[in-house]
Design a protein around this motif. Structure first.
Motif, PDB file in Angstrom:
ATOM      1  N   ARG A 143      16.991  81.116   1.786  1.00  0.00           N
ATOM      2  CA  ARG A 143      15.525  81.050   1.736  1.00  0.00           C
ATOM      3  C   ARG A 143      14.923  82.303   1.115  1.00  0.00           C
ATOM      4  O   ARG A 143      13.717  82.529   1.180  1.00  0.00           O
ATOM      5  CB  ARG A 143      14.983  80.858   3.155  1.00  0.00           C
ATOM      6  CG  ARG A 143      15.398  79.536   3.775  1.00  0.00           C
ATOM      7  CD  ARG A 143      15.035  79.455   5.245  1.00  0.00           C
ATOM      8  NE  ARG A 143      13.598  79.611   5.470  1.00  0.00           N
ATOM      9  CZ  ARG A 143      13.041  79.717   6.667  1.00  0.00           C
ATOM     10  NH1 ARG A 143      13.817  79.729   7.746  1.00  0.00           N
ATOM     11  NH2 ARG A 143      11.742  79.838   6.788  1.00  0.00           N
ATOM     12  N   GLY A 144      15.754  83.128   0.514  1.00  0.00           N
ATOM     13  CA  GLY A 144      15.271  84.318  -0.180  1.00  0.00           C
ATOM     14  C   GLY A 144      14.921  85.472   0.724  1.00  0.00           C
ATOM     15  O   GLY A 144      14.367  86.479   0.271  1.00  0.00           O
ATOM     16  N   GLN A 145      15.261  85.368   2.031  1.00  0.00           N
ATOM     17  CA  GLN A 145      14.878  86.426   2.966  1.00  0.00           C
ATOM     18  C   GLN A 145      15.624  87.730   2.697  1.00  0.00           C
ATOM     19  O   GLN A 145      15.061  88.813   2.828  1.00  0.00           O
ATOM     20  CB  GLN A 145      15.128  85.967   4.408  1.00  0.00           C
ATOM     21  CG  GLN A 145      14.222  84.835   4.852  1.00  0.00           C
ATOM     22  CD  GLN A 145      14.528  84.358   6.257  1.00  0.00           C
ATOM     23  OE1 GLN A 145      15.559  84.697   6.832  1.00  0.00           O
ATOM     24  NE2 GLN A 145      13.632  83.560   6.820  1.00  0.00           N
ATOM     25  N   GLU A 147      16.822  88.758  -0.251  1.00  0.00           N
ATOM     26  CA  GLU A 147      16.304  89.359  -1.487  1.00  0.00           C
ATOM     27  C   GLU A 147      14.946  90.023  -1.239  1.00  0.00           C
ATOM     28  O   GLU A 147      14.675  91.107  -1.775  1.00  0.00           O
ATOM     29  CB  GLU A 147      16.219  88.308  -2.581  1.00  0.00           C
ATOM     30  CG  GLU A 147      17.594  87.801  -3.032  1.00  0.00           C
ATOM     31  CD  GLU A 147      17.526  86.947  -4.283  1.00  0.00           C
ATOM     32  OE1 GLU A 147      16.408  86.769  -4.817  1.00  0.00           O
ATOM     33  OE2 GLU A 147      18.588  86.471  -4.726  1.00  0.00           O
ATOM     34  N   ASN A 148      14.103  89.388  -0.447  1.00  0.00           N
ATOM     35  CA  ASN A 148      12.802  90.001  -0.118  1.00  0.00           C
ATOM     36  C   ASN A 148      13.008  91.309   0.645  1.00  0.00           C
ATOM     37  O   ASN A 148      12.296  92.297   0.401  1.00  0.00           O
ATOM     38  CB  ASN A 148      11.961  89.032   0.723  1.00  0.00           C
ATOM     39  CG  ASN A 148      11.479  87.842  -0.074  1.00  0.00           C
ATOM     40  OD1 ASN A 148      11.424  87.884  -1.302  1.00  0.00           O
ATOM     41  ND2 ASN A 148      11.128  86.764   0.608  1.00  0.00           N
ATOM     42  N   TRP A 149      13.972  91.306   1.558  1.00  0.00           N
ATOM     43  CA  TRP A 149      14.239  92.517   2.337  1.00  0.00           C
ATOM     44  C   TRP A 149      14.753  93.635   1.433  1.00  0.00           C
ATOM     45  O   TRP A 149      14.370  94.802   1.587  1.00  0.00           O
ATOM     46  CB  TRP A 149      15.258  92.204   3.436  1.00  0.00           C
ATOM     47  CG  TRP A 149      15.480  93.340   4.381  1.00  0.00           C
ATOM     48  CD1 TRP A 149      14.758  93.645   5.494  1.00  0.00           C
ATOM     49  CD2 TRP A 149      16.493  94.354   4.285  1.00  0.00           C
ATOM     50  NE1 TRP A 149      15.257  94.773   6.108  1.00  0.00           N
ATOM     51  CE2 TRP A 149      16.324  95.231   5.392  1.00  0.00           C
ATOM     52  CE3 TRP A 149      17.533  94.589   3.390  1.00  0.00           C
ATOM     53  CZ2 TRP A 149      17.147  96.327   5.607  1.00  0.00           C
ATOM     54  CZ3 TRP A 149      18.357  95.691   3.602  1.00  0.00           C
ATOM     55  CH2 TRP A 149      18.164  96.547   4.701  1.00  0.00           C
ATOM     56  N   SER A 151      14.052  94.104  -1.717  1.00  0.00           N
ATOM     57  CA  SER A 151      12.912  94.614  -2.485  1.00  0.00           C
ATOM     58  C   SER A 151      12.062  95.564  -1.642  1.00  0.00           C
ATOM     59  O   SER A 151      11.691  96.657  -2.091  1.00  0.00           O
ATOM     60  CB  SER A 151      12.053  93.431  -2.970  1.00  0.00           C
ATOM     61  OG  SER A 151      10.928  93.894  -3.683  1.00  0.00           O
ATOM     62  N   GLU A 152      11.783  95.179  -0.394  1.00  0.00           N
ATOM     63  CA  GLU A 152      10.976  96.023   0.492  1.00  0.00           C
ATOM     64  C   GLU A 152      11.715  97.313   0.840  1.00  0.00           C
ATOM     65  O   GLU A 152      11.114  98.393   0.880  1.00  0.00           O
ATOM     66  CB  GLU A 152      10.641  95.250   1.770  1.00  0.00           C
ATOM     67  CG  GLU A 152       9.715  94.060   1.531  1.00  0.00           C
ATOM     68  CD  GLU A 152       9.594  93.165   2.748  1.00  0.00           C
ATOM     69  OE1 GLU A 152      10.196  93.518   3.794  1.00  0.00           O
ATOM     70  OE2 GLU A 152       8.914  92.134   2.662  1.00  0.00           O
ATOM     71  N   GLY A 163      14.816  92.243 -10.665  1.00  0.00           N
ATOM     72  CA  GLY A 163      15.190  90.981 -10.050  1.00  0.00           C
ATOM     73  C   GLY A 163      16.659  90.644 -10.151  1.00  0.00           C
ATOM     74  O   GLY A 163      17.275  90.166  -9.184  1.00  0.00           O
ATOM     75  N   ILE A 166      18.619  92.730  -7.716  1.00  0.00           N
ATOM     76  CA  ILE A 166      18.448  92.239  -6.343  1.00  0.00           C
ATOM     77  C   ILE A 166      19.382  91.063  -6.093  1.00  0.00           C
ATOM     78  O   ILE A 166      20.080  91.004  -5.075  1.00  0.00           O
ATOM     79  CB  ILE A 166      16.986  91.816  -6.091  1.00  0.00           C
ATOM     80  CG1 ILE A 166      16.074  93.052  -6.066  1.00  0.00           C
ATOM     81  CG2 ILE A 166      16.860  91.047  -4.776  1.00  0.00           C
ATOM     82  CD1 ILE A 166      14.598  92.717  -5.957  1.00  0.00           C
ATOM     83  N   ASN A 175      24.957  88.975   3.615  1.00  0.00           N
ATOM     84  CA  ASN A 175      23.726  89.193   4.385  1.00  0.00           C
ATOM     85  C   ASN A 175      23.908  90.256   5.465  1.00  0.00           C
ATOM     86  O   ASN A 175      23.218  90.262   6.474  1.00  0.00           O
ATOM     87  CB  ASN A 175      23.231  87.879   5.003  1.00  0.00           C
ATOM     88  CG  ASN A 175      24.202  87.322   6.028  1.00  0.00           C
ATOM     89  OD1 ASN A 175      25.336  87.774   6.128  1.00  0.00           O
ATOM     90  ND2 ASN A 175      23.759  86.335   6.787  1.00  0.00           N
TER      91      ASN A 175
END
Length: 353
Positions: A143-145, A147-149, A151-152, A163, A166, A175
């Motif tokens: 769900r892209g969680q 990759e979002n983490w 980036s942050e 991108g 990442i 993960n």
């Protein structure tokens, strides 16, 4: 303000960081860890816990009491019985939630997610005035969680990451947020904490994670599929995985299989096996995979594999064998071992007939 915290879930990094924020909250310069107490649930009773929490802090406004893995025993799904002591202990803890003095922060830290029916979890969730509950589950890569983490987290380290980098980092490190954070720190230092991390940097510095592939390799070893096993081994070696690290991965996997066989023989469920072996995962995937692999080996075969792994380790560390040749020989030997045993059994049966 809450002064009772329940931090639970399998994502160790996020859980540890939340606890770190509580540590900093009570820290007073020059006092160090003097006002922080860590308790193991196996060594502490509820009465002793209350006595410790009621103790005043030393030259500071607050102290922190950390209790590790106490509340899981009250999970309804995990109870073997509903004894009087269990129910009285949970009731006593629930009653004490409103009585923890303001000079104490009480943190229950659980390395696995608590069951929704846990009475203390339910009571704390309903009592937001004095309690705060935080669950730290594994992020869902699909769900892209993850990759979002990434980036942050990169922004927190004062670097940017493109991108494609990442995506590659998420694929390479899986993960495991602890490992991703370590790799990001290495990449941030590589770009001098003010540049952009690109795909080439990740390719250069981050070795890919092989958790799923080690399952495939051990499956092949268990089935004595020499062709697949050697192909998987070559893939590891082509990616420059250190031979001793690879041997450690194989040894760890077989230790888990031995532990799985033992627990399964005593009627343990996949969830219980994952918890006991510290191999919990979403939908108990790891434990179920270990159960499948445990059926591929007899106890005697596992002992023999352990002996071969030990001999390989000694051969590499003493310089008696080239590391690559040693690990290749180990894989071939494991694949050949059962065939030899079956051949001898067949010859014995033929002589008997």
């Amino acid at each position: 303000m809450p002064n009772v915290y329940i931090l639970h879930g399998e994502e160790e990094l996020l859980r540890t960081e939340a606890l770190g924020r509580l540590r900093r909250k009570v820290a007073v310069e020059g006092m160090g860890e003097l006002n922080i107490v860590t308790l193991n649930s196996r060594d502490i009773s509820v009465r002793e816990l209350k006595d410790i929490c009621n103790t005043m802090p030393f030259l500071a406004p607050q102290r922190l009491v950390i209790v590790e893995d106490m509340l899981g025993q009250f999970d309804a799904a995990d109870k073997k019985s509903t004894g009087i002591k269990e129910s009285s202990d949970s009731a006593e803890i629930i009653d004490y939630l409103n009585q923890v003095p303001p000079t104490t922060l009480l943190a229950f830290v659980e390395s696995h997610p608590l069951n929704k029916g846990n009475p203390i979890l339910k009571a704390a969730s309903a009592n937001k005035e004095c309690c705060q509950v935080q669950q730290f589950g594994q992020l869902d890569a699909r769900r892209g969680q993850v990759e979002n983490w990434i980036s942050e987290r990169s922004a927190q380290k004062s670097v940017s990451i493109d991108g494609s980098a990442i995506a590659l980092l998420a694929t390479s490190a899986g993960n495991d947020l602890r490992r991703i954070d370590q790799e990001l720190e290495k990449l941030a230092a590589y770009v001098d904490y003010n540049g952009t991390i690109d795909r080439e940097s990740v390719q250069k510095l981050v070795p890919p994670v092989f958790e799923e592939k080690i399952f495939t390799l051990v499956d092949a070893l268990g089935q004595r599929n020499g062709r697949t096993a050697t192909r998987m081994l070559e893939e590891f070696l082509e990616n420059r995985v250190n031979e001793l690290y690879l041997l450690t991965m194989i040894a760890r996997q077989f230790r888990l299989i031995i532990g799985t066989q033992d627990l399964a023989s005593r009627g343990a469920t996949p969830a219980e096996i994952g918890k006991q072996l510290n191999a919990s995962s979403r939908n108990d995937f790891v434990a179920r995979k270990l159960l499948q692999q445990a059926h591929l080996f007899s106890p005697g075969e596992l002992i023999r594999v352990q002996e071969m792994i030990l001999a390989t380790d000694q051969a590499i560390k003493t310089g008696k064998m080239d590391p690559t040749l040693a690990i290749q020989t180990l894989v071939i030997s494991i694949c050949a071992h059962r065939r030899q045993g079956n051949t001898q059994k067949a010859k014995s049966s033929a002589r008997t007939r």
